[in-house]
Write a protein that holds these residues in place. Structure first.
Motif, PDB file in Angstrom:
ATOM      1  N   ALA A 183       0.816  -1.223   0.000  1.00 60.32           N
ATOM      2  CA  ALA A 183       0.000   0.000   0.000  1.00 60.32           C
ATOM      3  C   ALA A 183       0.844   1.265   0.000  1.00 60.32           C
ATOM      4  CB  ALA A 183      -0.922   0.001   1.223  1.00 60.32           C
ATOM      5  N   GLU A 184       2.129   1.138   0.338  1.00 58.36           N
ATOM      6  CA  GLU A 184       2.968   2.332   0.480  1.00 58.36           C
ATOM      7  C   GLU A 184       3.399   2.955  -0.834  1.00 58.36           C
ATOM      8  OE1 GLU A 184       6.268   1.734   3.219  1.00 58.36           O
ATOM      9  OE2 GLU A 184       5.095   0.198   4.252  1.00 58.36           O
ATOM     10  N   HIS A 185       3.363   2.230  -1.919  1.00 54.95           N
ATOM     11  CA  HIS A 185       3.835   2.777  -3.201  1.00 54.95           C
ATOM     12  C   HIS A 185       3.120   4.083  -3.546  1.00 54.95           C
ATOM     13  CE1 HIS A 185       6.372  -0.613  -4.335  1.00 54.95           C
ATOM     14  NE2 HIS A 185       5.405  -1.438  -4.016  1.00 54.95           N
ATOM     15  N   PRO A 186       3.868   5.038  -4.160  1.00 57.82           N
ATOM     16  CA  PRO A 186       5.308   4.999  -4.437  1.00 57.82           C
ATOM     17  C   PRO A 186       6.135   5.277  -3.181  1.00 57.82           C
ATOM     18  CG  PRO A 186       4.368   7.065  -5.206  1.00 57.82           C
ATOM     19  CD  PRO A 186       3.216   6.241  -4.716  1.00 57.82           C
ATOM     20  N   VAL A 187       7.147   4.426  -2.998  1.00 60.08           N
ATOM     21  CA  VAL A 187       7.979   4.510  -1.805  1.00 60.08           C
ATOM     22  C   VAL A 187       9.442   4.363  -2.198  1.00 60.08           C
ATOM     23  CG1 VAL A 187       7.670   2.033  -1.332  1.00 60.08           C
ATOM     24  CG2 VAL A 187       8.357   3.568   0.521  1.00 60.08           C
ATOM     25  N   ALA A 188      10.290   5.177  -1.565  1.00 61.36           N
ATOM     26  CA  ALA A 188      11.721   5.198  -1.879  1.00 61.36           C
ATOM     27  C   ALA A 188      12.523   4.712  -0.679  1.00 61.36           C
ATOM     28  CB  ALA A 188      12.164   6.616  -2.243  1.00 61.36           C
ATOM     29  N   GLU A 221      12.366   3.893  -5.915  1.00 57.58           N
ATOM     30  CA  GLU A 221      13.498   4.816  -6.030  1.00 57.58           C
ATOM     31  C   GLU A 221      14.511   4.431  -4.971  1.00 57.58           C
ATOM     32  OE1 GLU A 221      14.412   9.260  -4.357  1.00 57.58           O
ATOM     33  OE2 GLU A 221      12.467   9.001  -5.308  1.00 57.58           O
ATOM     34  N   ILE A 222      15.795   4.648  -5.252  1.00 61.80           N
ATOM     35  CA  ILE A 222      16.851   4.472  -4.257  1.00 61.80           C
ATOM     36  C   ILE A 222      17.528   5.827  -4.083  1.00 61.80           C
ATOM     37  CG2 ILE A 222      18.916   3.234  -3.558  1.00 61.80           C
ATOM     38  CD1 ILE A 222      16.598   1.349  -3.951  1.00 61.80           C
ATOM     39  N   ASN A 223      17.615   6.286  -2.835  1.00 63.96           N
ATOM     40  CA  ASN A 223      18.148   7.616  -2.548  1.00 63.96           C
ATOM     41  C   ASN A 223      19.406   7.490  -1.704  1.00 63.96           C
ATOM     42  OD1 ASN A 223      18.082  10.074  -0.357  1.00 63.96           O
ATOM     43  ND2 ASN A 223      17.401  10.763  -2.364  1.00 63.96           N
ATOM     44  N   LEU A 224      20.424   8.271  -2.038  1.00 63.47           N
ATOM     45  CA  LEU A 224      21.660   8.296  -1.263  1.00 63.47           C
ATOM     46  C   LEU A 224      21.650   9.512  -0.343  1.00 63.47           C
ATOM     47  CD1 LEU A 224      24.463   7.126  -0.631  1.00 63.47           C
ATOM     48  CD2 LEU A 224      25.379   8.600  -2.444  1.00 63.47           C
ATOM     49  N   ASN A 225      21.873   9.266   0.952  1.00 62.64           N
ATOM     50  CA  ASN A 225      21.871  10.327   1.944  1.00 62.64           C
ATOM     51  C   ASN A 225      23.205  11.072   1.936  1.00 62.64           C
ATOM     52  OD1 ASN A 225      22.232  11.747   4.441  1.00 62.64           O
ATOM     53  ND2 ASN A 225      20.592  10.555   5.353  1.00 62.64           N
ATOM     54  N   CYS A 226      23.151  12.333   1.547  1.00 62.46           N
ATOM     55  CA  CYS A 226      24.325  13.212   1.612  1.00 62.46           C
ATOM     56  C   CYS A 226      23.983  14.456   2.427  1.00 62.46           C
ATOM     57  CB  CYS A 226      24.791  13.618   0.211  1.00 62.46           C
ATOM     58  SG  CYS A 226      25.360  12.258  -0.825  1.00 62.46           S
ATOM     59  N   GLY A 227      23.094  14.280   3.408  1.00 63.06           N
ATOM     60  CA  GLY A 227      22.642  15.442   4.154  1.00 63.06           C
ATOM     61  C   GLY A 227      22.563  15.278   5.652  1.00 63.06           C
ATOM     62  N   CYS A 228      22.595  14.042   6.167  1.00 60.58           N
ATOM     63  CA  CYS A 228      22.426  13.834   7.609  1.00 60.58           C
ATOM     64  C   CYS A 228      23.691  14.261   8.348  1.00 60.58           C
ATOM     65  CB  CYS A 228      22.110  12.369   7.895  1.00 60.58           C
ATOM     66  SG  CYS A 228      21.827  12.035   9.652  1.00 60.58           S
TER      67      CYS A 228
END
Length: 330
Positions: free
Chosen positions: A64-69, A94-101
């Motif tokens: 049910a979560e789609h769209p989900v990354a 989608e695959i996301n790379l964290n460059c902000g934490c």
């Protein structure tokens, strides 16, 4: 027919930020019931955790979560490639790379916001990730780190990483101070620079750019879109005041349907809660995420009190949930 990438990009007009300890699978189902269109993100999961940890616990989610990354943390291209290969079996959009934490945890692992200082390494990371998946690889970043001049750092970062094939970025419009500020302070103290993010859209018109940071209402989100940005990511407001942040999103952002009703949202949560309890789960694992459902309405305090005090008790179930709901209806 729209491609998956086009569908996800359309959803990215409004997204809910990845938030550690908050945006787990239960929270995302709740947000999906409120908005059928917004793009949802997982909590950050490190690449080593995916490779060596409890994969099903870390990666499972409801259809049910789609769209989900899926948001990954890491700085080793080989590890990130392997993590993406593993995660590909779960079917994220989608695959996301964290460059902000900016947390100590990610600094010690040399990833998160510290990667803003190494755009060439980020380019190598996303290239490796793209080799392992057919879905879009994206990046979430800050405008700079520590003593950086964001007017230099941010465009240089976008230039280098986009050359590796990334065309969609979410930019938190604050610097990250890696020394001297806590993660909480890093979400509030560094000043916001929305004009710089808008300038990046002018300088990189081919990139899909979403803005994040300090945006708390749909009217604010709509204003950012109307000024030319491709997307808006809402964070804490979507968690604490979900109806204000997401309730009318489908109508206002996508012109679809009317505003969600919180009582309908609560009713639609009941089958999900029942299934979770039947599988051995605890009520508070879900209800801790929905305390803000009736924010600003008469009875909201009673709703929160009943759930906060009772949901952790052994055997707590739907009767307690309904008792909390009665506080608002009364």
């Amino acid at each position: 027919m729209a491609t998956l990438s086009q569908t996800v990009r359309d959803a990215a007009r409004l997204s809910v930020a990845p938030m550690m300890d908050w945006t787990d699978r239960h929270c995302r189902v709740f947000h999906r019931i409120i908005s059928g269109r917004a793009l949802l993100y997982t909590e950050m999961v490190t690449a080593p955790a995916v490779i060596h940890g409890k994969r099903q616990f870390l990666l499972d989610y409801s259809e049910a979560e789609h769209p989900v990354a899926l948001q990954l943390g890491g700085s080793d291209p080989a590890e990130l490639r392997e993590a993406v290969q593993i995660a590909s079996g779960w079917g994220y959009d989608e695959i996301n790379l964290n460059c902000g934490c900016p947390s100590d945890r990610v600094q010690s692992g040399a990833f998160g916001a510290v990667l803003m200082k190494s755009p060439d390494l980020v380019a190598d990371c996303v290239s490796a990730m793209q080799e392992a998946t057919d879905v879009e690889v994206t990046v979430k970043c800050r405008i700079g780190v520590d003593d950086d001049d964001p007017t230099d750092r941010l465009p240089a970062f976008l230039e280098a990483v986009s050359k590796a094939g990334v065309t969609r970025f979410t930019i938190h419009a604050r610097k990250a101070w890696l020394q001297g500020l806590s993660p909480k302070d890093n979400r509030e103290i560094p000043p916001l620079d929305y004009p710089l993010v808008h300038r990046m859209k002018t300088e990189f018109p081919h990139l899909h750019l979403s803005i994040n940071g300090g945006i708390a209402t749909l009217d604010e989100a709509k204003s950012q879109l109307d000024q030319g940005l491709d997307g808006v990511m809402i964070g804490r407001a979507a968690y604490h005041e979900p109806m204000n942040a997401l309730g009318a999103a489908d109508a206002l952002i996508w012109g679809q349907g009317g505003p969600a009703d919180p009582f309908d949202v609560a009713a639609r949560m009941i089958p999900y809660i029942e299934a979770h309890l039947a599988s051995g789960g605890r009520l508070h694992q879900i209800t801790r995420h929905i305390l803000g459902l009736f924010h600003g309405r008469p009875g909201a305090r009673g709703w929160r009190r009943v759930l906060s005090e009772g949901a952790t008790r052994e055997g707590a179930g739907i009767p307690l949930f309904e008792a909390a709901l009665a506080q608002v209806k009364g």
